[in-house]
Design a protein around this motif. Structure first.
Motif, mmCIF file in Angstrom:
data_model
loop_
_atom_site.group_PDB
_atom_site.id
_atom_site.type_symbol
_atom_site.label_atom_id
_atom_site.label_comp_id
_atom_site.label_asym_id
_atom_site.label_seq_id
_atom_site.Cartn_x
_atom_site.Cartn_y
_atom_site.Cartn_z
ATOM 1 N N GLN A 164 0.827 -1.204 0.000
ATOM 2 C CA GLN A 164 0.000 0.000 0.000
ATOM 3 C C GLN A 164 0.863 1.257 0.000
ATOM 4 O O GLN A 164 0.583 2.218 -0.737
ATOM 5 C CB GLN A 164 -0.944 0.019 1.198
ATOM 6 N N GLU A 165 1.897 1.260 0.801
ATOM 7 C CA GLU A 165 2.792 2.423 0.826
ATOM 8 C C GLU A 165 3.395 2.690 -0.553
ATOM 9 O O GLU A 165 3.451 3.834 -1.015
ATOM 10 C CB GLU A 165 3.917 2.202 1.841
ATOM 11 N N VAL A 167 2.283 1.761 -3.507
ATOM 12 C CA VAL A 167 1.268 2.156 -4.483
ATOM 13 C C VAL A 167 0.964 3.639 -4.369
ATOM 14 O O VAL A 167 0.986 4.376 -5.368
ATOM 15 C CB VAL A 167 -0.022 1.337 -4.294
ATOM 16 N N PHE A 168 0.678 4.104 -3.164
ATOM 17 C CA PHE A 168 0.273 5.500 -3.002
ATOM 18 C C PHE A 168 1.453 6.452 -3.178
ATOM 19 O O PHE A 168 1.276 7.574 -3.647
ATOM 20 C CB PHE A 168 -0.419 5.685 -1.648
ATOM 21 N N LYS A 169 2.633 6.007 -2.832
ATOM 22 C CA LYS A 169 3.818 6.844 -3.043
ATOM 23 C C LYS A 169 4.073 7.072 -4.527
ATOM 24 O O LYS A 169 4.496 8.163 -4.939
ATOM 25 C CB LYS A 169 5.039 6.167 -2.407
ATOM 26 N N HIS A 170 3.791 6.077 -5.340
ATOM 27 C CA HIS A 170 4.001 6.205 -6.779
ATOM 28 C C HIS A 170 2.840 6.912 -7.472
ATOM 29 O O HIS A 170 3.027 7.542 -8.515
ATOM 30 C CB HIS A 170 4.205 4.825 -7.409
ATOM 31 N N ALA A 171 1.638 6.800 -6.910
ATOM 32 C CA ALA A 171 0.452 7.350 -7.573
ATOM 33 C C ALA A 171 0.227 8.823 -7.277
ATOM 34 O O ALA A 171 -0.469 9.508 -8.038
ATOM 35 C CB ALA A 171 -0.783 6.555 -7.169
ATOM 36 N N TYR A 172 0.781 9.330 -6.171
ATOM 37 C CA TYR A 172 0.573 10.731 -5.779
ATOM 38 C C TYR A 172 1.923 11.398 -5.528
ATOM 39 O O TYR A 172 2.808 10.809 -4.900
ATOM 40 C CB TYR A 172 -0.276 10.821 -4.513
ATOM 41 N N LYS A 173 2.033 12.626 -5.977
ATOM 42 C CA LYS A 173 3.275 13.374 -5.791
ATOM 43 C C LYS A 173 3.089 14.626 -4.938
ATOM 44 O O LYS A 173 4.021 15.084 -4.286
ATOM 45 C CB LYS A 173 3.858 13.778 -7.157
ATOM 46 N N VAL A 174 1.882 15.224 -4.930
ATOM 47 C CA VAL A 174 1.663 16.447 -4.154
ATOM 48 C C VAL A 174 0.554 16.288 -3.108
ATOM 49 O O VAL A 174 0.580 16.937 -2.071
ATOM 50 C CB VAL A 174 1.344 17.650 -5.080
ATOM 51 N N PRO A 181 -1.887 5.810 6.268
ATOM 52 C CA PRO A 181 -2.242 6.099 7.669
ATOM 53 C C PRO A 181 -1.264 5.591 8.712
ATOM 54 O O PRO A 181 -1.125 6.212 9.766
ATOM 55 C CB PRO A 181 -3.608 5.410 7.817
ATOM 56 N N ILE A 182 -0.582 4.488 8.449
ATOM 57 C CA ILE A 182 0.294 3.960 9.507
ATOM 58 C C ILE A 182 1.478 4.874 9.772
ATOM 59 O O ILE A 182 2.045 4.885 10.860
ATOM 60 C CB ILE A 182 0.769 2.536 9.172
ATOM 61 N N GLY A 183 1.852 5.684 8.796
ATOM 62 C CA GLY A 183 2.866 6.705 9.020
ATOM 63 C C GLY A 183 4.285 6.176 9.087
ATOM 64 O O GLY A 183 4.542 4.990 8.899
#
Length: 442
Positions: A164-165, A167-174, A181-183
Motif C-alpha cells: 500500500q505504501e 502504491v500510493f507513493k508512486h500514484a501521488y506526488k503532491v 495512515p500507519i505513518g
C-alpha cells in the motif's frame, strides 16, 4: 404437506426481501458546540452501537509528521482525567461490551458495542475521550513503542507488507494521499509531546465529529443523556480546513519494481479515479465487483482457475474523499514470471473495455450489489457507521436509504465507458513485487 412447503417458501422469501425494503429511520441534530448527532432506534435486540467518527485522517497530517491520526487511534485508549491508564478496555469488557477503532486517509472511527442498559456508560466514556484525554509523556512513550511495533509486524516484516505504501507513493506526488495512515516511525519518534497535544486540540473536537448511535434506545432518553455528557464540551478553537490540494494527472504510465522477502511475484495496476460519490464512482464500484468479487469473478476465474497463472487475483475500488485509486493485482503461480502475468491481467481488463458485459452477468451484478448494500447495514454497528459516513462525507444522511438507487441506475454501457475512460496505460502505476533473489542474480 404441500401447503406447509408453500408456506415455508413464502416465509423464506419474505425474510430475504424484507431487508431490501426496510427503511432505516433516524433522527439527527447538532449540539450548540457543533457535534452532529444521529440516532437510529432498533429495539429488536438489547444491544447498542455507539460510534464517534472524527473527520481527521492521514491526509490531515504534515509531510514531516505522518502517522499522527493512527497514533491517536491508539492514544485515545490510554485513559483520561477520570478513566485510569489502561482501564478503557476493562470498563467496556466488564460491562459486557467490546470496542475498537480504525484510521483511514480521511477519518478516524471509534466504536463501542454494549448491552443497551449500558448506553450511559458508553456515552460517558466517549465524552471523556473528547474532553479529558490524558496526553502525557508516559502515554506517548508507551504508544510510540506500540505503533512502531505494529508497523514492523504489519508492514516491514510481512510479505508484500509495504504494498500500500508503495502504491500510493508512486500514484501521488503532491496530495497527502502520498503517505499512508500507519505513518513513518521516524516522524513519530521526532514528534514532541506539545505537537501531539496540539493535534488533539485541533481535530478531536465536537465540531469535527459525528456521534452516531444505533440499537435498543429510546430516542428522547438518549437525547437527554447525550446532552448531559457532550453539551458542555467546548468547541475547538482552531478553524478546521480539509486539504484542497489537487493532484495533477499522471500523464503517462509509472513503472517500478520492488524487491521483497517473498517467494512469488506480484503484479499490480493502480489507476486514478474520481472521488467517492461522484457519478462514475458507482460504475467503477460495480466494475470492481465484476472483476474481483468471489471465485466466480472474472480475474479469479481466468487467472487462477482456467489459466493457472496466479494463485490469487483481486481488485479494489479504493474510493476516497478526494480522487482515489482503482487497483487490480495478482500473485503469480510457481514458475510464472511477472511479464506473463501482466499480459494475462491486461487481457481481462481489455475485455471489459472492448465489450459490454452480458445481460446475465449484469443481472448477477445487480443482485450482488444489492445484497452487499443490505448486508453492510444488517447490524447496528454497520448502520451507525453508514449514517456517520453519509453525513460526514456527503452531508446527506438519508443516502443510507437511497444510495442503492445510484447503483441500480448504472447501465452496462456505463461500466464499459468507465473501464475505457480510466483503465488506460497513461493513467496508471504498474508495480512488480519480485523476490529479493531476483535482484541479486542481475
Amino acid at each position: 404437506m404441500r401447503v406447509k412447503i408453500i408456506l415455508l417458501f413464502l416465509f423464506v422469501v419474505s425474510q430475504l426481501t424484507y431487508p431490501q425494503e426496510r427503511k432505516i429511520n433516524f433522527v439527527e441534530y447538532n449540539l450548540n458546540n457543533g457535534l452532529h448527532v444521529i440516532l437510529h432506534q432498533d429495539n429488536s435486540t438489547p444491544i447498542v452501537a455507539i460510534t464517534v467518527t472524527y473527520h481527521v485522517g492521514s491526509k490531515n497530517e504534515q509531510p514531516d509528521r505522518t502517522g499522527f491520526a493512527h497514533f491517536f487511534e491508539h492514544l485515545m485508549f490510554e485513559g483520561s482525567e477520570y478513566i485510569g491508564r489502561g482501564e478503557f478496555d476493562k470498563i467496556s469488557e466488564n460491562a459486557g461490551g467490546q470496542n475498537n477503532a480504525s484510521t483511514s486517509f480521511d477519518e478516524t472511527f471509534y466504536y463501542q458495542i454494549l448491552p443497551s442498559n449500558q448506553l450511559e456508560l458508553g456515552l460517558w466514556m466517549e465524552s471523556e475521550r473528547m474532553l479529558h484525554l490524558k496526553i502525557d509523556s508516559i502515554g506517548v512513550e508507551t504508544q510510540r513503542k506500540v505503533v512502531k511495533e505494529e508497523r514492523k509486524q504489519r508492514l516491514d516484516n510481512q510479505p508484500y507488507g509495504t504494498l500500500q505504501e508503495q502504491v500510493f507513493k508512486h500514484a501521488y506526488k503532491v496530495h497527502p494521499y502520498r503517505w499512508t495512515p500507519i505513518g513513518s516511525a521516524q516522524y513519530i519518534d521526532k514528534a514532541t509531546l506539545d505537537e501531539f497535544i496540539d493535534f488533539y486540540k485541533h481535530y478531536y473536537v465536537p465540531q469535527n465529529a459525528v456521534l452516531s448511535i444505533s440499537g435498543d434506545i429510546n430516542i428522547e432518553q438518549a437525547k437527554k443523556e447525550i446532552e448531559k455528557y457532550f453539551a458542555d464540551i467546548p468547541r475547538g478553537k482552531y478553524e478546521i480546513k480539509q486539504p484542497q490540494i489537487v493532484e495533477p494527472p499522471l500523464n503517462g504510465e509509472v513503472r517500478d519494481t520492488v524487491y521483497d522477502n517473498i517467494q512469488l511475484p506480484l503484479v499490480l495496476f493502480a489507476y486514478r479515479i474520481p472521488a467517492q460519490g461522484t457519478p462514475d464512482y458507482y460504475a467503477l464500484d460495480m466494475l470492481n465487483t465484476i472483476l474481483a468479487q468471489g471465485q466466480s469473478s472474472r480475474l479469479y476465474k481466468s487467472l487462477v482457475d482456467k489459466q493457472q497463472k496466479a494463485v490469487y487475483a483481486g481488485s479494489l475500488n479504493f474510493a476516497l474523499e478526494d480522487p482515489g485509486l482503482f487497483i487490480t493485482y495478482a500473485v503469480a503461480n510457481v514458475g510464472v514470471n511477472a511479464e506473463d502475468l501482466e499480459k494475462a491481467m491486461q487481457l481481462e481488463l481489455d475485455k471489459v473495455k472492448d465489450s459490454l458485459i452480458s445481460k446475465r452477468e449484469y443481472q448477477k451484478l445487480q443482485n450482488q450489489t444489492e445484497n452487499d448494500f443490505v448486508t453492510s447495514n444488517s447490524t447496528n454497528l454497520g448502520v451507525a457507521r453508514s449514517l456517520a459516513n453519509y453525513y460526514l462525507f456527503f452531508h446527506n444522511t438519508n443516502l443510507i436509504n437511497t444510495e442503492i438507487n445510484k447503483y441500480m441506475m448504472v447501465t452496462r454501457e456505463d461500466i464499459k465507458r468507465v473501464a475505457d475512460k480510466y483503465l488506460n496505460n497513461d493513467n496508471r502505476v504498474v508495480l512488480y513485487y519480485l523476490p529479493k533473489k531476483a535482484n541479486s542474480t542481475k
